[in-house]
Each structure stands twice: as structure tokens, then as C-alpha cells.
Design a protein around this motif. Structure first.
Motif, PDB file in Angstrom:
ATOM      1  N   ARG A 299      31.311 -27.563 -28.093  1.00  0.00           N
ATOM      2  CA  ARG A 299      31.716 -28.802 -28.779  1.00  0.00           C
ATOM      3  C   ARG A 299      32.114 -29.883 -27.770  1.00  0.00           C
ATOM      4  O   ARG A 299      32.665 -30.912 -28.144  1.00  0.00           O
ATOM      5  CB  ARG A 299      32.892 -28.519 -29.711  1.00  0.00           C
ATOM      6  CG  ARG A 299      32.564 -27.607 -30.873  1.00  0.00           C
ATOM      7  CD  ARG A 299      33.711 -27.485 -31.867  1.00  0.00           C
ATOM      8  NE  ARG A 299      34.960 -27.027 -31.280  1.00  0.00           N
ATOM      9  CZ  ARG A 299      35.405 -25.769 -31.271  1.00  0.00           C
ATOM     10  NH1 ARG A 299      34.676 -24.817 -31.811  1.00  0.00           N
ATOM     11  NH2 ARG A 299      36.568 -25.464 -30.727  1.00  0.00           N
ATOM     12  N   HIS A 300      31.845 -29.635 -26.496  1.00  0.00           N
ATOM     13  CA  HIS A 300      32.154 -30.562 -25.399  1.00  0.00           C
ATOM     14  C   HIS A 300      33.648 -30.829 -25.286  1.00  0.00           C
ATOM     15  O   HIS A 300      34.063 -31.928 -24.922  1.00  0.00           O
ATOM     16  CB  HIS A 300      31.374 -31.876 -25.528  1.00  0.00           C
ATOM     17  CG  HIS A 300      29.896 -31.668 -25.573  1.00  0.00           C
ATOM     18  ND1 HIS A 300      29.166 -31.285 -24.470  1.00  0.00           N
ATOM     19  CD2 HIS A 300      29.014 -31.773 -26.591  1.00  0.00           C
ATOM     20  CE1 HIS A 300      27.896 -31.174 -24.817  1.00  0.00           C
ATOM     21  NE2 HIS A 300      27.770 -31.454 -26.099  1.00  0.00           N
ATOM     22  N   GLU A 301      34.456 -29.797 -25.599  1.00  0.00           N
ATOM     23  CA  GLU A 301      35.896 -29.894 -25.441  1.00  0.00           C
ATOM     24  C   GLU A 301      36.288 -29.281 -24.103  1.00  0.00           C
ATOM     25  O   GLU A 301      35.591 -28.433 -23.560  1.00  0.00           O
ATOM     26  CB  GLU A 301      36.610 -29.139 -26.573  1.00  0.00           C
ATOM     27  CG  GLU A 301      36.375 -29.738 -27.947  1.00  0.00           C
ATOM     28  CD  GLU A 301      37.000 -28.904 -29.052  1.00  0.00           C
ATOM     29  OE1 GLU A 301      37.720 -27.923 -28.762  1.00  0.00           O
ATOM     30  OE2 GLU A 301      36.748 -29.224 -30.221  1.00  0.00           O
TER      31      GLU A 301
END
Length: 104
Positions: free
Chosen positions: A36-38
Motif C-alpha cells: 500500500r506504499h506505507e
């Protein structure tokens, strides 16, 4: 060196299966966050790069599977690889965990 179980390769495969299952429990969350590109913590990143990376263990299993026999394959391994085999045997139930004497 501890005694070799009847079917050491089976015990080693059981050990790597158990190790993969244990790692999967902890690995799913950081991988999902990365997907989630976290941001993940430095500790999680280091863990994913080191302890969760089973390339060496999988390579040892492959080498032993391809060897003409288990003992010959084992004799071809480095000391690091032999330590991995011992760890996988313990996880797979193929040998007792060896505990040293502790002095007070």
C-alpha cells in the motif's frame, strides 16, 4: 555432532515448512503495508532482509535433495550451511535441541 534421524531430509523439509509458516505470520503485515506504499519500521525492514529471508535455507535443502546421498551432500556443505541444517532438523523434530551447560 548429534545423531542423525532415520530420514534426515524429511525432517529438514519439515523444519523449513515450519519456519516458513512461522515467518509468514509475521511477514504478511509489513508486506501488505509495503504493497500500500506505507512506511514500515526500520526493525521490520531489517527483519525482512535478514531473518525472514530463507534463501540460504532453501539452497541447503536443494543441495541435499540433489546429492547422491544425504551424507555425501552434508559433507559438501560449509560450516554455516551445516548450522542451518542443524537448525532445520531441530525445527522439523529430527533432533533434540542441544543446550550447553550453564555455570553460575
Amino acid at each position: 555432532m548429534p545423531p542423525t534421524p532415520k530420514d534426515p531430509l524429511r525432517a529438514i523439509k519439515a523444519g523449513i515448512s515450519r519456519l516458513k509458516a512461522e515467518i509468514k505470520l509475521r511477514k504478511d503485515d509489513p508486506l501488505a503495508r509495503l504493497g500500500r506504499h506505507e512506511k514500515i519500521s526500520d526493525a521490520d525492514e531489517a527483519w525482512l532482509d535478514n531473518e525472514a529471508n530463507l534463501i540460504d535455507e532453501e539452497a541447503v535443502v536443494e543441495l541435499l535433495e540433489e546429492a547422491s546421498d544425504y551424507e555425501h551432500g552434508l559433507s559438501q556443505l560449509s560450516s554455516h550451511q551445516k548450522n542451518l541444517v542443524d537448525r532445520l532438523l531441530v525445527l522439523g523434530g529430527g533432533q533434540e535441541k542441544i543446550v550447553g551447560n550453564k555455570r553460575k
